[in-house]
Motif scaffolding. Sequence first.
Motif, short mmCIF file in Angstrom:
data_model
loop_
_atom_site.label_atom_id
_atom_site.label_comp_id
_atom_site.label_asym_id
_atom_site.label_seq_id
_atom_site.Cartn_x
_atom_site.Cartn_y
_atom_site.Cartn_z
N ASP A 50 4.21 -46.52 -3.93
CA ASP A 50 5.16 -47.59 -3.68
C ASP A 50 4.46 -48.68 -2.87
OD1 ASP A 50 7.47 -49.05 -3.72
OD2 ASP A 50 8.61 -47.73 -2.39
N VAL A 51 5.01 -49.88 -2.92
CA VAL A 51 4.45 -50.97 -2.13
C VAL A 51 4.95 -50.88 -0.69
CG1 VAL A 51 4.21 -52.51 -4.11
CG2 VAL A 51 6.35 -52.51 -2.82
N GLY A 52 4.39 -51.71 0.16
CA GLY A 52 4.77 -51.71 1.58
C GLY A 52 3.58 -51.59 2.49
N GLY A 53 2.53 -50.88 2.05
CA GLY A 53 1.34 -50.73 2.88
C GLY A 53 1.66 -50.11 4.23
N LEU A 54 1.17 -50.72 5.29
CA LEU A 54 1.39 -50.20 6.64
C LEU A 54 2.85 -50.36 7.09
CD1 LEU A 54 -1.85 -51.39 8.48
CD2 LEU A 54 -1.37 -49.15 7.47
N LEU A 55 3.64 -51.09 6.32
CA LEU A 55 5.06 -51.23 6.62
C LEU A 55 5.90 -50.28 5.75
CD1 LEU A 55 6.88 -52.89 8.52
CD2 LEU A 55 7.17 -54.55 6.66
N GLY A 56 5.25 -49.38 5.04
CA GLY A 56 5.95 -48.41 4.21
C GLY A 56 6.75 -47.41 5.03
N SER A 57 7.66 -46.72 4.37
CA SER A 57 8.60 -45.82 5.07
C SER A 57 8.66 -44.45 4.42
CB SER A 57 10.01 -46.42 5.08
OG SER A 57 10.06 -47.62 5.80
N TYR A 58 9.07 -43.47 5.23
CA TYR A 58 9.49 -42.17 4.72
C TYR A 58 10.98 -42.26 4.39
CZ TYR A 58 5.39 -40.50 7.41
OH TYR A 58 4.13 -40.31 7.93
N HIS A 59 11.37 -41.52 3.37
CA HIS A 59 12.80 -41.34 3.12
C HIS A 59 13.15 -39.93 3.56
CE1 HIS A 59 16.74 -41.85 1.39
NE2 HIS A 59 16.61 -40.67 0.79
N ILE A 60 13.96 -39.84 4.60
CA ILE A 60 14.33 -38.55 5.19
C ILE A 60 15.74 -38.19 4.77
CG2 ILE A 60 14.61 -37.26 7.33
CD1 ILE A 60 11.73 -38.14 6.81
N SER A 61 15.89 -36.98 4.27
CA SER A 61 17.21 -36.48 3.90
C SER A 61 17.34 -35.07 4.45
CB SER A 61 17.37 -36.48 2.37
OG SER A 61 18.66 -36.07 2.00
N LYS A 62 18.15 -34.93 5.51
CA LYS A 62 18.31 -33.65 6.19
C LYS A 62 19.77 -33.46 6.57
CE LYS A 62 13.84 -32.48 6.70
NZ LYS A 62 13.23 -31.22 6.25
N GLY A 63 20.29 -32.29 6.25
CA GLY A 63 21.62 -31.93 6.72
C GLY A 63 22.71 -32.93 6.36
N GLY A 64 22.61 -33.50 5.17
CA GLY A 64 23.63 -34.46 4.73
C GLY A 64 23.41 -35.87 5.23
N VAL A 65 22.35 -36.09 6.04
CA VAL A 65 22.04 -37.43 6.55
C VAL A 65 20.81 -37.94 5.82
CG1 VAL A 65 21.37 -38.77 8.57
CG2 VAL A 65 23.01 -36.89 8.79
N SER A 66 20.85 -39.20 5.38
CA SER A 66 19.75 -39.80 4.65
C SER A 66 19.40 -41.16 5.26
CB SER A 66 20.13 -39.96 3.17
OG SER A 66 19.07 -40.50 2.43
N TYR A 67 18.12 -41.41 5.49
CA TYR A 67 17.71 -42.69 6.06
C TYR A 67 16.24 -42.95 5.78
CZ TYR A 67 16.02 -39.63 9.85
OH TYR A 67 15.39 -38.64 10.56
N ASN A 68 15.83 -44.21 6.00
CA ASN A 68 14.42 -44.60 5.91
C ASN A 68 13.89 -44.85 7.31
OD1 ASN A 68 14.14 -44.72 2.99
ND2 ASN A 68 15.48 -46.51 3.08
N PHE A 93 14.94 -46.73 21.40
CA PHE A 93 14.94 -48.15 21.06
C PHE A 93 16.09 -48.42 20.09
CE2 PHE A 93 12.84 -51.38 18.12
CZ PHE A 93 13.12 -52.48 18.91
N ALA A 94 16.02 -47.81 18.91
CA ALA A 94 17.11 -47.87 17.94
C ALA A 94 18.06 -46.69 18.18
CB ALA A 94 16.56 -47.83 16.52
N PRO A 95 19.36 -46.84 17.88
CA PRO A 95 20.33 -45.78 18.19
C PRO A 95 20.07 -44.48 17.43
CG PRO A 95 21.44 -47.86 17.72
CD PRO A 95 20.00 -48.05 17.34
N ARG A 96 20.19 -43.37 18.12
CA ARG A 96 20.04 -42.05 17.49
C ARG A 96 21.09 -41.83 16.40
NH1 ARG A 96 20.24 -37.50 21.84
NH2 ARG A 96 19.59 -36.22 20.07
N SER A 97 22.23 -42.49 16.52
CA SER A 97 23.30 -42.31 15.54
C SER A 97 22.87 -42.75 14.15
CB SER A 97 24.56 -43.08 15.97
OG SER A 97 24.28 -44.47 16.11
N TRP A 98 21.90 -43.65 14.06
CA TRP A 98 21.40 -44.07 12.75
C TRP A 98 20.67 -42.93 12.04
CZ3 TRP A 98 18.62 -49.41 13.82
CH2 TRP A 98 19.58 -50.35 14.24
N TYR A 99 20.24 -41.94 12.80
CA TYR A 99 19.37 -40.88 12.28
C TYR A 99 20.00 -39.50 12.42
CZ TYR A 99 16.47 -44.96 12.94
OH TYR A 99 15.98 -46.26 12.92
N GLY A 100 21.30 -39.46 12.33
CA GLY A 100 21.98 -38.17 12.37
C GLY A 100 21.90 -37.47 13.70
N GLY A 101 21.65 -38.21 14.78
CA GLY A 101 21.58 -37.62 16.11
C GLY A 101 20.23 -37.05 16.48
#
Length: 430
Positions: free
Chosen positions: A34-52, A308-316
Amino acid sequence: MRVGIIGGGVTGIVAGYYLSKKGHDVVIFESEEDVGGLLGSYHISKGGVSYNIECFYHHIFRSDRELIGLIEELGLSERLLWLKGSTGYYVGGKLYPLTTPKEILKFPHLTLSDKVRLAALVLRTKFGSFDKLDQVRARDVIERIGGRRVYKNFFEPLLRSKFEDERKNISAAWLFGRIRIRSDRSAGGEHLGYMEGGFQYLIDRLKEEILKQGGKIQTDEPVTKILTEKGRISGLKSRKKSYQFDKVISTVSPRVLDAISDLDVGDLPYQGACCALFGLKRPLLDGIYWLNIAGDLPFGALIEHTNFAPRSWYGGESLLYVASYFQREDDPRWKLSEEAVTAQFIDGIKKLFPDFTADDINWWRITRTPDAGPIYRVGFKRLIKPYRTAIDDLYIAGMFSGANYPERSIEGSVRAAKACVELFEEDREK
């Protein structure tokens, strides 16, 4: 006009976005999936929570006008939030918060006189010519204005964590440039920009706009040769096939460009990065976002993203980056397996926080690259590469460009892309 772009990092896709908007037939070649280079992301999906979440930690500054303008242009300004980033220092077996003036005054490893001289040094960074600063070492300027203790007890561990053995050769231009951009502060901390949901939104929107304008993005297709005919671009050869192009923009590192072209790129020093990301069951750094570390460890900083960013964005979960850089191809952080490097990082965290155990970890990821960015040695400015090259219709832009001097950034990569596109258009109209 048919344009090939080598590399799908920030510079490559931003250049592709602006060229496709101008009606050019753009094809971007990216070696990764995928594109993005050093700004690329992981897609995390755990316990019903999904985020980049980014593979490497990122934030932006209010002075990043081109990047902020691009975010607004793409209709993403509502996602750009300004959050407070707290900082700390781990030294002598103890963690010291250094976010507020009061905390800095209480820091015991500098005397009051040292702190006055440190303030004078920070004030001096707002002035001065980068041309002159490029010719002197950061260490010499720090010791002259701040004194030896300020260098040894405050700046040397920071320089070591960023450049390791190269720290003695880093120019004052890099130091002054880095401090200057970190000026959006209040008594409560530094204001830093981040996108709700992550910078993957920016990458995805750029991809969407390129494709909408008829451009193409060829992922998992590294370019193996830049093709020329009589000193002029004729096309590109990838791992899969050959293509004809009228013009080419290369955004890959000098190391890669040297391998695929007949250009004499020259000796432009780069370093690698090894960055691990841990999903933790509990916070680790007592509310601190960025912790610099003085000590003999395989990493120089811990960045707890969820302070820095809220934990709530990442399923706690708490998200912790472990940041390290390397300058040699035989460095264990590059040569060893991901599991072995991660184990070293975990052992290092345990030395700092003895109550930390493997049971605190829900998951981990690790990303490594030999081309994380330039090493800004004394005299680096003369090594900066122009956008035009000796091969007609071949342009180069990226972290080695003037827009990323004296410190690389997302902003610098956006500016490099726009500057290169402007020259491209000027030459086309001649």
